[in-house]
Design a protein around this motif. Structure first.
Motif, short mmCIF file in Angstrom:
data_model
loop_
_atom_site.label_atom_id
_atom_site.label_comp_id
_atom_site.label_asym_id
_atom_site.label_seq_id
_atom_site.Cartn_x
_atom_site.Cartn_y
_atom_site.Cartn_z
N PHE A 122 83.23 -69.61 65.18
CA PHE A 122 83.41 -68.66 66.28
C PHE A 122 84.81 -68.04 66.15
CE2 PHE A 122 84.58 -67.67 70.72
CZ PHE A 122 83.44 -67.08 71.20
N ALA A 123 85.03 -67.30 65.08
CA ALA A 123 86.33 -66.68 64.77
C ALA A 123 86.14 -65.90 63.48
CB ALA A 123 87.41 -67.75 64.56
N VAL A 124 87.08 -64.99 63.21
CA VAL A 124 87.00 -64.32 61.90
C VAL A 124 87.70 -65.15 60.83
CG1 VAL A 124 89.03 -62.82 62.28
CG2 VAL A 124 87.28 -62.13 60.67
N GLY A 125 88.80 -65.81 61.19
CA GLY A 125 89.52 -66.64 60.24
C GLY A 125 88.74 -67.93 59.97
N VAL A 126 88.63 -68.30 58.70
CA VAL A 126 87.86 -69.51 58.36
C VAL A 126 88.75 -70.55 57.67
CG1 VAL A 126 85.56 -68.46 58.29
CG2 VAL A 126 87.03 -68.34 56.27
N VAL A 130 84.08 -57.37 65.28
CA VAL A 130 83.92 -57.23 66.74
C VAL A 130 85.21 -57.51 67.50
CG1 VAL A 130 81.44 -57.62 66.87
CG2 VAL A 130 82.97 -59.58 66.89
N LEU A 131 86.14 -58.23 66.86
CA LEU A 131 87.39 -58.56 67.56
C LEU A 131 88.58 -57.76 67.06
CD1 LEU A 131 88.18 -60.12 64.96
CD2 LEU A 131 87.71 -62.22 66.16
N THR A 132 88.31 -56.80 66.16
CA THR A 132 89.40 -56.08 65.50
C THR A 132 90.27 -55.32 66.51
OG1 THR A 132 88.20 -55.87 63.43
CG2 THR A 132 89.88 -54.21 63.86
N ALA A 163 98.25 -63.49 63.39
CA ALA A 163 97.28 -63.93 62.37
C ALA A 163 97.11 -65.45 62.43
CB ALA A 163 97.71 -63.43 61.00
N ARG A 164 98.03 -66.17 61.82
CA ARG A 164 98.00 -67.64 61.88
C ARG A 164 99.43 -68.16 61.86
NH1 ARG A 164 93.61 -67.25 63.46
NH2 ARG A 164 91.67 -68.15 62.70
N GLY A 165 99.72 -69.19 62.67
CA GLY A 165 101.07 -69.74 62.76
C GLY A 165 101.62 -70.20 61.42
N LEU A 223 84.58 -74.12 66.51
CA LEU A 223 85.73 -73.29 66.89
C LEU A 223 86.81 -73.42 65.81
CD1 LEU A 223 85.98 -74.17 70.69
CD2 LEU A 223 84.53 -72.48 69.53
N LEU A 224 87.81 -72.55 65.89
CA LEU A 224 88.87 -72.59 64.88
C LEU A 224 89.71 -73.86 64.97
CD1 LEU A 224 91.63 -71.72 66.57
CD2 LEU A 224 90.70 -69.44 66.28
N THR A 225 89.56 -74.61 66.06
CA THR A 225 90.28 -75.88 66.21
C THR A 225 89.54 -77.05 65.56
OG1 THR A 225 89.22 -75.88 68.38
CG2 THR A 225 91.55 -75.30 68.32
N LEU A 265 80.49 -60.76 72.22
CA LEU A 265 80.02 -60.27 70.91
C LEU A 265 80.22 -61.33 69.83
CD1 LEU A 265 81.41 -56.62 71.15
CD2 LEU A 265 79.00 -57.31 71.20
N MET A 266 81.35 -62.04 69.90
CA MET A 266 81.61 -63.10 68.92
C MET A 266 80.57 -64.21 69.06
SD MET A 266 85.74 -63.34 69.31
CE MET A 266 85.98 -64.83 68.33
N ALA A 267 80.23 -64.54 70.30
CA ALA A 267 79.24 -65.61 70.54
C ALA A 267 77.89 -65.21 69.95
CB ALA A 267 79.12 -65.90 72.03
N PRO A 316 99.08 -67.71 74.15
CA PRO A 316 98.31 -68.86 73.65
C PRO A 316 97.08 -68.48 72.83
CG PRO A 316 97.87 -68.53 75.98
CD PRO A 316 98.85 -67.45 75.59
N HIS A 317 97.29 -67.86 71.69
CA HIS A 317 96.21 -67.51 70.75
C HIS A 317 95.07 -66.79 71.49
CE1 HIS A 317 94.44 -68.79 66.61
NE2 HIS A 317 93.93 -67.63 67.00
N ILE A 318 95.42 -65.65 72.09
CA ILE A 318 94.45 -64.90 72.91
C ILE A 318 94.08 -63.55 72.29
CG2 ILE A 318 95.05 -65.97 75.12
CD1 ILE A 318 96.81 -63.44 75.67
C1 GLV Z 1 91.02 -65.95 65.81
O1 GLV Z 1 92.09 -66.40 65.59
C2 GLV Z 1 90.10 -65.55 64.79
O2 GLV Z 1 90.38 -65.81 63.60
O3 GLV Z 1 89.06 -64.98 65.17
#
Ligand code: GLV
Ligand code: NAP
Length: 294
Positions: free
Chosen positions: A50-54, A75-77, A201-203, A28-30, A261-263, A249-251
């Motif tokens: 499991f995110a677009v941001g890496v 898929v999350l756009t 996007a990101r904090g 996960l992104l965490t 779809l992300m999974a 909360p980052h939703i």
């Molecule tokens: C969520 O923050 C993502 O990058 O998919």
């Protein structure tokens, strides 16, 4: 297959221990996948995020080790753009603050001067990062009769001009060494006193202390944040005391269908790399080019 059983992300020491003999990691992104983790996982050849941001992965270190890193673009756009536009509307029209007042009995009566916000229709929206999500937000803005301007490395206005001209600024760039702290005191100082900043996007793109100061004393009017730095915010954080900020909360991608779809995408990426094939959605294509000898 081993699945982390905790409700909270694993501590680095637990993640390192779990990856010691792993060939692949779906994270996960965490989860921080840094050089130290890669060193502790000598067999690792696939990291599927499991995110677009890496930004949680040390891409250079993974690439140097020949490890494919996958992500979930596209898929999350639309789902994330919906949330960004929701935050824009919520902050512009003070929906969070006024809803809290109704709920707590602090709304005495209708009044011509109460809860006055900013108009969305006819306003100028500045998009920082007109990529997949930025473009989807721009499409929504067109439906609301907004003028859209943007900045990218490959085109658009210089950031300074965009900040000065925009009534709303929405951030959609990835977090990189170049974009960390992109919006600080000087950039907030260029914005209009009525401006609203939206960040889905990101904090870490925004200097939190500068944002707290800007929300308290100006120069900006409000902020809508799906992402913060730190995340989650501690309960006594000054951002939580500001009435002119709406925080979720980052939703961004949190619809049932999008998360399914992300999974699927994250699993497809992982399995492809474990079969020795190129991941269908690869964040470090240099690695696969090396696999195929290109
Ligand atoms: C969520 O923050 C993502 O990058 O998919
Ligand atoms: P994308 O399609 O890659 O778009 C990113 C855009 O940013 C591109 O247009 C890129 O254009 C621009 N860019 C990159 N670096 C820049 C820089 N230094 N200065 C200016 N522009 C720059 O990515 P996306 O799919 O839209 O996702 C964007 C980000 O949203 C992700 O990385 C992730 O962090 C975040 N996100 C958050 C959520 C959430 O739950 N809140 C959900 C999904 C995504 P150029 O290359 O031309 O500069």
């Amino acid at each position: 297959m081993e699945v982390w059983p905790g409700r909270l992300p694993p501590a680095p020491v637990d993640l390192h221990a779990a990856c010691r003999d792993a060939d692949g990691l779906l994270c996960l992104l965490t989860d921080r996948v840094d050089a130290a983790l890669l060193e502790a996982a000598p067999r690792l050849r696939a990291v599927s995020v499991f995110a677009v941001g890496v930004d949680n992965v040390d891409l250079a270190a993974a690439t140097a080790r020949g490890i494919q890193v996958g992500h979930t673009p596209g898929v999350l756009t639309e789902t994330t753009a919906d949330l960004a536009f929701g935050l824009l509307l919520t902050t512009a029209r003070r929906i969070g603050e006024s809803e809290r007042d109704v709920r707590s009995g602090r709304w005495p009566a209708w009044s011509p001067g109460a809860y006055l916000g900013e108009e969305v229709h006819g306003a100028t929206l500045g998009i920082v990062g007109l990529g997949r999500i930025g473009s989807a937000v721009a499409r929504r803005a067109a439906g609301f009769g907004m003028e859209v301007i943007h900045t990218n490395r490959s085109g658009g206005l210089p950031l300074e001009q965009l900040l000065e001209r925009s009534d709303f600024v929405s951030l959609h760039v990835p977090l990189t060494a170049e974009t960390r702290g992109l919006i600080g005191e000087a950039e907030l100082g260029r914005m209009k006193p009525t401006a609203v900043l939206v960040n889905t996007a990101r904090g870490e793109l925004v200097d939190t202390d500068a944002l707290v100061a800007a929300l308290r004393h100006g120069p900006i009017a409000a902020a809508g944040l799906d992402v913060t730095d730190p995340e989650p915010l501690p309960p006594d954080h000054p951002l939580l005391a500001a009435d002119n900020v709406v925080i979720t909360p980052h939703i961004g991608s949190a619809s049932r269908r999008t998360r399914e779809l992300m999974a699927d995408m994250a699993v497809d990426n992982l399995l492809a790399a474990l079969r020795g094939e190129r991941m269908p959605h690869l964040a470090n294509p240099e690695v696969a080019d090396r696999l195929t000898g290109n």
